[in-house]
Design an enzyme around this catalytic site. Structure first.
Site, PDB file in Angstrom:
ATOM      1  N   ASP A 199       0.847  -1.181   0.000  1.00  0.00           N
ATOM      2  CA  ASP A 199       0.000   0.000   0.000  1.00  0.00           C
ATOM      3  C   ASP A 199       0.896   1.250   0.000  1.00  0.00           C
ATOM      4  O   ASP A 199       1.837   1.323  -0.776  1.00  0.00           O
ATOM      5  CB  ASP A 199      -0.958  -0.043   1.202  1.00  0.00           C
ATOM      6  CG  ASP A 199      -2.120   0.926   1.086  1.00  0.00           C
ATOM      7  OD1 ASP A 199      -3.137   0.571   0.480  1.00  0.00           O
ATOM      8  OD2 ASP A 199      -2.010   2.058   1.607  1.00  0.00           O
ATOM      9  N   HIS A 215      -4.681  -7.920   0.339  1.00  0.00           N
ATOM     10  CA  HIS A 215      -3.966  -6.650   0.426  1.00  0.00           C
ATOM     11  C   HIS A 215      -3.118  -6.515   1.690  1.00  0.00           C
ATOM     12  O   HIS A 215      -2.194  -5.700   1.722  1.00  0.00           O
ATOM     13  CB  HIS A 215      -4.994  -5.515   0.391  1.00  0.00           C
ATOM     14  CG  HIS A 215      -4.409  -4.149   0.267  1.00  0.00           C
ATOM     15  ND1 HIS A 215      -3.765  -3.698  -0.865  1.00  0.00           N
ATOM     16  CD2 HIS A 215      -4.348  -3.113   1.157  1.00  0.00           C
ATOM     17  CE1 HIS A 215      -3.360  -2.451  -0.688  1.00  0.00           C
ATOM     18  NE2 HIS A 215      -3.699  -2.071   0.527  1.00  0.00           N
ATOM     19  N   TYR A 218      -3.281  11.246   0.962  1.00  0.00           N
ATOM     20  CA  TYR A 218      -3.858  11.129  -0.380  1.00  0.00           C
ATOM     21  C   TYR A 218      -3.891  12.489  -1.069  1.00  0.00           C
ATOM     22  O   TYR A 218      -3.493  12.619  -2.236  1.00  0.00           O
ATOM     23  CB  TYR A 218      -5.276  10.554  -0.299  1.00  0.00           C
ATOM     24  CG  TYR A 218      -5.327   9.094   0.050  1.00  0.00           C
ATOM     25  CD1 TYR A 218      -5.556   8.132  -0.924  1.00  0.00           C
ATOM     26  CD2 TYR A 218      -5.140   8.660   1.361  1.00  0.00           C
ATOM     27  CE1 TYR A 218      -5.600   6.780  -0.614  1.00  0.00           C
ATOM     28  CE2 TYR A 218      -5.177   7.315   1.694  1.00  0.00           C
ATOM     29  CZ  TYR A 218      -5.407   6.380   0.703  1.00  0.00           C
ATOM     30  OH  TYR A 218      -5.438   5.043   1.012  1.00  0.00           O
TER      31      TYR A 218
END
Length: 463
Positions: free
Chosen positions: A236, A439, A382
């Site tokens: 990630d 993930h 982000y």
């Protein structure tokens, strides 16, 4: 006349070949290292000149009893969530029936034994130091040796999580890394930081703090603890930040291993498109089912990446909605541990949450966000990374010179083939595929991830 047309055609083809070659050369040319300030200050504005406190101090992660009491009170309020549609599991997001079960367990079972969970979280050694104006928390796990056996070579490892994870993901993975094994000639001394703005690490007070700037802080952390040569592992954001560390600081990174390797360079993006139309050119037929093309990627973006859009554009809006809202926080975070572990779990009424994890594991992770009030600052990564100024640095066009290893777990959101990765990872010495896992492999399948990591290290032979 035919002769003239032939000459025109040859001339046109020559121009097309020349233009194509130039574009290919431009696309494939390695980028230049951006001029980043390795000492940039990211803390709040000061009246006096900044002086960095370089002390490394033990860090107490204890939570005040009144915080737990208040949380119990908040979780005791009636849950007013709308009932899910008939026959729907997690396709619309976190199922309200499952949320009621999570809240009940959290309030009636988990929090009454909080002292036990807190001691579990304290079993690894926690530290804090100040880097570029930010108080950075990290776990430092030293390696052990077996008496009477030839000592294993110790390699420093920077281990990084992503969103919505925390260092809690690594509690079963770290002991494997620090304990000698017959599977490896090496043992690892692990530095596992909370990313800036996550958990116990302070977030930036200034704009412009994207993945490249975080990479500088992470590299400076490793220098602070005494390691000028080290390995990097992550998934990630940990993968992306780790890639930036390896690209920007080749003099420090011995090797890079990731369970989410990517290549966002112009050449990488072009090859991604071509691979969708001509998969046999780019994909080993044995693992063709891992690579589903742009159509699948587009549908995944439409179905599963809405969170990234809002966090990249309005992180404080969703952050404010989750402050002092533990039920909403759990719903928002834990939904990812369903879908990202296996998209097939969306069809299950409970989202398959406990197929791979326990409620205790999942709530440990939620608690770190809750007690540190870090959900907003975590999501700002982000907005600070998905902007033109960050893309203009073109770090993705810098090849990673260090030896690299890329592994893929079957239920990850998307996979990138070796041929697409080639220009970013010219020294790829290890590539693997696993028919299980999603993930969060360090959390879900720590032994499998460890085996893959040490396989990479053995091949790389860091003598």
């Amino acid at each position: 006349m035919a002769n003239i047309w032939a000459r025109i055609l040859v001339g046109a083809l020559t121009i097309l070949v020349a233009v194509g070659y130039k574009n290919y050369r431009d696309l494939s040319a390695p980028g230049k290292r951006p001029d980043l300030d390795n000492n940039a200050y990211w803390g709040s504005t000061l009246k006096e000149p900044y002086r960095e406190n370089k002390a490394i101090l033990p860090f107490d992660i204890s939570v005040k009893p009144e915080v737990i009491e208040d949380l119990i009170g908040q979780l005791s309020r009636p849950l007013k969530a709308q009932a899910p549609l008939e026959g729907v599991g997690f396709q619309y997001g976190f199922n309200a029936n499952e949320l009621a079960k999570v809240v009940k367990y959290w309030r009636d079972t988990y929090l009454p034994k909080w002292s036990e969970r807190e001691q579990y979280l304290k079993k690894l050694d926690h530290y804090q130091t100040e880097i570029q104006g930010l108080k950075i928390h990290f776990i430092h796990a030293k390696s052990s040796q077996v008496k009477g056996q030839k000592p294993k070579k110790v390699l420093p490892l920077l281990l990084m999580h992503g969103w919505p994870g925390t260092v809690r993901e690594f509690y079963d993975f770290i002991p494997l890394l620090t304990t000698p094994s017959d599977k490896s000639d090496y043992v690892f001394e692990v530095i596992a930081p909370s990313l800036p703005g996550y958990g116990w690490s302070q977030g930036s007070s200034k704009t412009g703090f994207g993945v490249a700037q975080v990479a500088v802080v992470m590299r400076n952390l490793m220098l602070r603890v005494g390691f000028d040569k080290f390995l990097v592992q992550g998934g990630d954001w940990g993968s992306i930040i780790g890639s930036n560390v390896a690209s920007l600081f080749p003099e420090n990174v011995l090797g890079y291993h990731s369970n989410m390797c990517g290549n966002n360079s112009p050449m990488g993006q072009l090859k991604m498109v071509l691979a969708s139309f001509f998969p046999s050119w780019f994909v080993d037929s044995e693992y063709a089912d891992f690579y589903k093309g742009l159509g699948h990627l587009f549908s995944t973006i439409m179905e599963e990446m809405g969170y990234a859009h809002i966090q990249a554009s309005k992180p404080d809006t969703i952050g404010n909605a989750l402050i002092d809202n533990p039920t909403g926080l759990a719903s928002y975070i834990l939904e990812k541990f369903s879908t990202w572990t296996n998209t097939a779990f969306r069809s299950l009424p409970d989202g398959g949450l406990t197929k791979r994890f326990t409620y205790d594991q999942l709530l440990d992770n939620v608690m770190i966000y809750y007690v540190t009030n870090s959900i907003t600052t975590s999501m700002r990564l982000y907005s600070e990374s998905m902007v033109a100024s960050q893309f203009a640095l073109a770090v993705d066009s810098l090849p990673i010179k260090a030896k690299a290893g890329c592994t893929r777990f079957a239920h990850e959101i998307t996979h990138i083939s070796d041929s697409v990765l080639a220009n970013k990872f010219p020294n790829l010495v290890h590539s693997s595929h696993h028919r299980d896992g999603g993930h969060f492999p360090a959390f879900e399948l720590p032994q499998q991830l460890y085996d893959d990591f040490v396989s990479f290290v053995q091949k790389a032979n860091f003598s």
